[in-house]
Design an enzyme around this catalytic site. Structure first.
Site, PDB file in Angstrom:
ATOM      1  CG  ASP A  43       2.554  32.754   1.444  1.00  0.00           C
ATOM      2  OD1 ASP A  43       3.736  33.013   1.771  1.00  0.00           O
ATOM      3  OD2 ASP A  43       1.959  31.710   1.765  1.00  0.00           O
ATOM      4  CB  SER A  92      13.463  -2.437   0.367  1.00  0.00           C
ATOM      5  OG  SER A  92      13.814  -3.376  -0.599  1.00  0.00           O
ATOM      6  CG  LEU A  93      14.766  -3.002   5.875  1.00  0.00           C
ATOM      7  CD1 LEU A  93      14.004  -2.476   7.084  1.00  0.00           C
ATOM      8  CD2 LEU A  93      16.188  -3.369   6.273  1.00  0.00           C
ATOM      9  CD  GLU A 126      15.979   1.108  14.038  1.00  0.00           C
ATOM     10  OE1 GLU A 126      17.069   0.697  14.458  1.00  0.00           O
ATOM     11  OE2 GLU A 126      15.854   2.018  13.210  1.00  0.00           O
ATOM     12  CE  LYS A 128       9.678  -2.012   7.098  1.00  0.00           C
ATOM     13  NZ  LYS A 128       8.749  -1.172   6.367  1.00  0.00           N
ATOM     14  CG  ASP A 130       3.184   2.492   7.301  1.00  0.00           C
ATOM     15  OD1 ASP A 130       3.837   2.474   6.236  1.00  0.00           O
ATOM     16  OD2 ASP A 130       2.021   2.089   7.401  1.00  0.00           O
ATOM     17  NE  ARG A 149      13.917   2.009  -1.301  1.00  0.00           N
ATOM     18  CZ  ARG A 149      13.432   1.161  -2.182  1.00  0.00           C
ATOM     19  NH1 ARG A 149      12.348   1.466  -2.848  1.00  0.00           N
ATOM     20  NH2 ARG A 149      14.021   0.014  -2.415  1.00  0.00           N
ATOM     21  CD  GLU A 184      10.108   5.460   6.561  1.00  0.00           C
ATOM     22  OE1 GLU A 184      11.323   5.291   6.296  1.00  0.00           O
ATOM     23  OE2 GLU A 184       9.197   4.809   6.029  1.00  0.00           O
ATOM     24  CE1 TYR A 236      15.673   4.242   7.806  1.00  0.00           C
ATOM     25  CE2 TYR A 236      13.772   5.211   8.890  1.00  0.00           C
ATOM     26  CZ  TYR A 236      14.387   4.716   7.756  1.00  0.00           C
ATOM     27  OH  TYR A 236      13.705   4.691   6.575  1.00  0.00           O
ATOM     28  CE  LYS A 324       6.313  -4.800   6.619  1.00  0.00           C
ATOM     29  NZ  LYS A 324       6.110  -5.264   5.336  1.00  0.00           N
ATOM     30  CB  CYS A 429      -7.316 -17.641 -22.665  1.00  0.00           C
ATOM     31  SG  CYS A 429      -6.967 -15.900 -22.435  1.00  0.00           S
ATOM     32  CB  CYS A 432      -6.907 -14.901 -26.795  1.00  0.00           C
ATOM     33  SG  CYS A 432      -5.987 -16.258 -26.079  1.00  0.00           S
ATOM     34  CB  CYS A 447      -3.659 -17.888 -21.786  1.00  0.00           C
ATOM     35  SG  CYS A 447      -3.747 -17.404 -23.499  1.00  0.00           S
ATOM     36  CB  CYS A 453      -3.205 -14.058 -25.399  1.00  0.00           C
ATOM     37  SG  CYS A 453      -4.281 -13.620 -24.025  1.00  0.00           S
TER      38      CYS A 453
END
Ligand code: IVH
Length: 706
Positions: A43, A92-93, A126, A128, A130, A149, A184, A236, A324, A429, A432, A447, A453
């Site tokens: 390196d 996405s799912l 299957e 999911k 993370d 993605r 993934e 997958y 989930k 609010c 404001c 508001c 505002c």
């Protein structure tokens, strides 16, 4: 190297020769390093050669080669990653949370396909994973590109980094001409622990969880850092293919395994919701013993022909869903309740918490939803939490599911301090001072200050520059706040006049904290780059209430151009007539969204602000799906009566894919009526108007060739 003369001693001829030699050596080193996993030089040597190359280039800029090693990844280019447009969007799912949601999913699929109750539909189930998704493109069996993605249609080019992951094959003998494999990237628990130990010993960044560590490692500008981080990959799914992988999801995954990918061993074929739920329970029980984080179970229709028929909603497939795991819980002290004002004026109560770890992430803010929720009532006025209200000082339960904002779920009255006071929700609010009112049937107090505002204006601007909207590099939430505070930018159009309004803008910007010559110039350039904006992004960026990213896509697809959209919104403003019906007929647009759109765009102040913005832009029309050769492209089609070979929803989706506009009512603008048995008044009206009418078989024959 033959000679290592000092740079000053070099003449043009010797500099040129040395640059050529350096380019060759460094290219070879890169190949050995990334491709064959066997570095030929150290390196330190590599870095020294790269530095020398850069120094020669600096002295002789004209001699810089087109294939200069300075421009290759590994050198940490300042510009970040190049962008990659996915050949097929990375979606996405949809989410499911309990057994009912799973039977509903099965029912929806069956209804769409018109499958009878007696027929079995099989699904894969299957884990999911993370981690973060990655799309790998192989051409003629060679890995040529890897992309994250991103926003689903455009991701980041992380090819050099992906090549360092040992689960990702570089060559696949016998693969298709074009093969895009998706899956993934993740980090195992032991690798994560070891990495964090190393990081803290070396004074580096310590990661909150394996997902963050994986993301941080994959998105490294220097691929050598990625290589030192032990990343893994499960395949997958797939994107573009020159020929199909298989007939079923299960076989397609087996094929990917045969190509050399790691696939998840807990993938199982299930004959319907009951088996799916059984497998879910099994996976949930194994969760703690797995070496990697999972956050649920993904179900997919196994038959790929059926997947094809089911197709997609705007951002999620109809043929899959993610079940989930239940949210993670923790108890902590509620320090204070703050009120935030959102871009549509909604007053949102936010819980400020004593920091607490929930499922591996430190949480110090959580949502309290709205004033009823704090008081212990739901939107219908019925008691929740046995009517217990929530007060500053309380001991509260916090939960979070996946990436969503943490929520305060419960309160422990036995730990309530004696002096805790009932929370009084403001009726003006806090930003404001305008009245904050709650309309009948609305859970939210808003508001009424509109654009006066400051909170609404800033939130609108933040939304405007957000990732799914204009996504201007160097102009994020923080910078927008700063510019707004100085009144440099008060509305979106101001962003685009910034350079022109400040003839010495660069100078002024440079003088401010955090800005230098380069970042200021980059900002102005990045702004100019976004003067060309795709229609869906523009619609989304306006921040109109109820109009999210998915709806913006559908609306843009429907109208095609800003001019068409704008004219239609003006025509639909009195909420009746063809333009109004047409707007309501768009998939995913209901009356609430339709009136929000037309009303907002008709409001004089909003309208003027949008006109000022559009005058600064070139709005790119939406390219409609490739409907070449489609006999129904651009035609307005109405379906009526009973369809026997497919459901109404499928017929509609298919017609739209072929470029047709599907309307619910027959009018002079209708080009074609498809009438099944039992067709009534619509068929009569079509006949009166002389509109071409086909039965279902006639329709299928018409579209069969494409
Ligand atoms: S299938 C068209 N399968 O979850 C949908 N996704 O919430 C293709 N993910 O973006 C995705 N494990 O990053 C699929 N076994 C799995 C998955 C999985 C994790 C991720 C993926 C996706 C996200 C959606």
């Amino acid at each position: 190297m033959a000679s290592l003369r000092s740079i000053e001693e070099l003449d043009e001829t010797s500099a040129k020769a040395e640059l050529a030699q350096l380019s060759k050596i460094l290219q070879q080193a890169n190949l050995a390093y990334h491709g064959q996993d066997a570095p030929e030089i150290s390196d330190a040597e590599y870095d020294a050669l790269k530095r020398r190359n850069a120094a020669i280039e600096e002295r002789f800029p004209a001699l810089k080669r087109a294939d200069s090693p300075s421009d290759q990844v590994g050198a940490a280019p300042a510009e970040g990653f190049s962008k990659v447009t996915h050949a097929i969007s990375m979606l996405s799912l949809s989410n499911a949370f309990d057994a009912d949601d799973i039977t509903d999913f099965d029912t929806r699929v069956r209804k769409y396909l018109g499958t009878s109750e007696d027929d079995t539909l099989t699904y894969t189930a299957e884990p999911k994973i993370d981690g973060l998704s990655l799309s790998l493109r192989y051409e003629n069996g060679r890995l040529i590109q890897a992309a994250t993605r991103g926003d689903g249609s455009v991701g980041e080019n992380v090819t050099a980094n992906a090549r360092t992951i040992s689960d990702i094959p570089e060559n696949i003998p016998g693969a298709h001409d074009v093969l895009e494999v998706r899956g993934e990237v993740y980090m195992s628990h032991p690798d994560f622990e070891a990495l964090n130990t190393r990081q803290s010993e070396s004074g580096g960044k310590v990661f909150a969880n394996p997902r963050n560590a994986a993301a941080g490692s994959l998105r490294q500008l220097d691929a050598r850092i990625t290589k030192s981080r032990p990343l893994r990959f499960f395949a997958y799914a797939w994107g573009a293919l020159s020929e199909p992988l298989a007939k079923t999801q299960m076989d397609a995954i087996a094929r990917l395994a045969a190509f050399g990918f790691s696939v998840n061993p807990l993938t199982k074929l299930c004959a319907g919701p009951q088996e799916m739920l059984e497998h879910y329970t099994q996976i949930e029980e194994m969760r703690a013993t797995l070496e990697y984080d999972i956050d649920g179970v993904v179900y997919k229709v196994n038959d790929l022909t059926l997947q094809e028929r089911l197709g997609f909603r705007s951002t999620t497939p109809r043929w899959a869903t993610a079940h989930k795991f239940p949210a993670e819980l923790a108890w902590t002290r509620l320090e204070a309740i703050d009120i935030q004002v959102g871009r549509t004026g909604a007053l949102s109560p936010v819980a400020r918490l004593s920091p607490v770890t929930v499922g591996g992430v430190v949480v110090s803010n959580a949502t309290l939803h709205n004033e009823d929720y704090i008081a212990g009532r739901d939107s219908k006025g019925e008691t929740i939490r046995e009517g217990k209200d929530i007060r500053a000082g309380d001991w509260v339960q916090v939960y979070r599911a996946g990436d969503v904002i943490p929520k305060v779920a419960d309160v422990d009255l036995s730990k309530r301090p004696n002096d805790a006071e009932r929370f009084v929700f403001p009726t003006v609010c806090p930003q404001c001072g305008s009245d904050a009112i709650r309309e009948e049937g609305d859970a939210v107090r808003r508001c009424t200050g509109g654009l006066i505002c400051p909170a609404q204006a800033v939130e609108k601007l933040k939304h405007f520059v957000s990732r799914a909207a204009f996504d201007i590099e160097g102009l994020g939430a923080k910078q927008v706040e700063q510019f707004y505070a100085d009144q440099w930018i008060k509305e979106p159009a101001d962003i685009f006049t910034l350079r022109a309004r400040f003839s010495d803008g660069l100078q002024q910007l440079k003088n401010r904290e955090g800005w230098g010559e380069k970042s200021a110039t980059n900002l102005f350039d990045a702004i100019d780059e976004k003067r060309q904006i795709p229609l869906p992004r523009l619609i989304f960026s306006l921040g109109i209430r109820h109009v999210g990213e998915a709806a913006s896509n559908m609306i843009a697809l429907h109208y095609g151009s800003w001019e068409n959209f704008d004219a239609a919104m003006r025509a639909a403003v009195d909420q009746s007539g063809d333009a109004w019906d047409d707007l309501n007929a768009i998939d995913g647009v209901g009356t609430v969204m339709a009136s929000s759109l037309t009303q907002t765009l008709a409001q004089p102040a909003e309208r003027a602000s949008i006109d000022r913005l559009v005058a600064e832009l070139t709005v790119q029309p939406v390219e409609r799906p490739d409907t070449q050769g489609s006999p129904v492209a651009g035609k307005t089609v109405v379906f009526t009566g009973t369809l026997e070979k497919m459901t109404r929803a499928e017929a509609k989706a298919r017609a739209e894919r072929l470029g047709a506009k599907v309307s619910g009512s027959v009018s002079a603008k209708t080009d074609l009526l498809v009438a099944g048995p039992g067709a009534g008044s619509k068929a009569k009206k079509a006949a009166d108007l002389g509109i071409e009418t086909l039965d279902e078989d006639g329709w299928l024959a018409l579209i069969s060739d494409i």
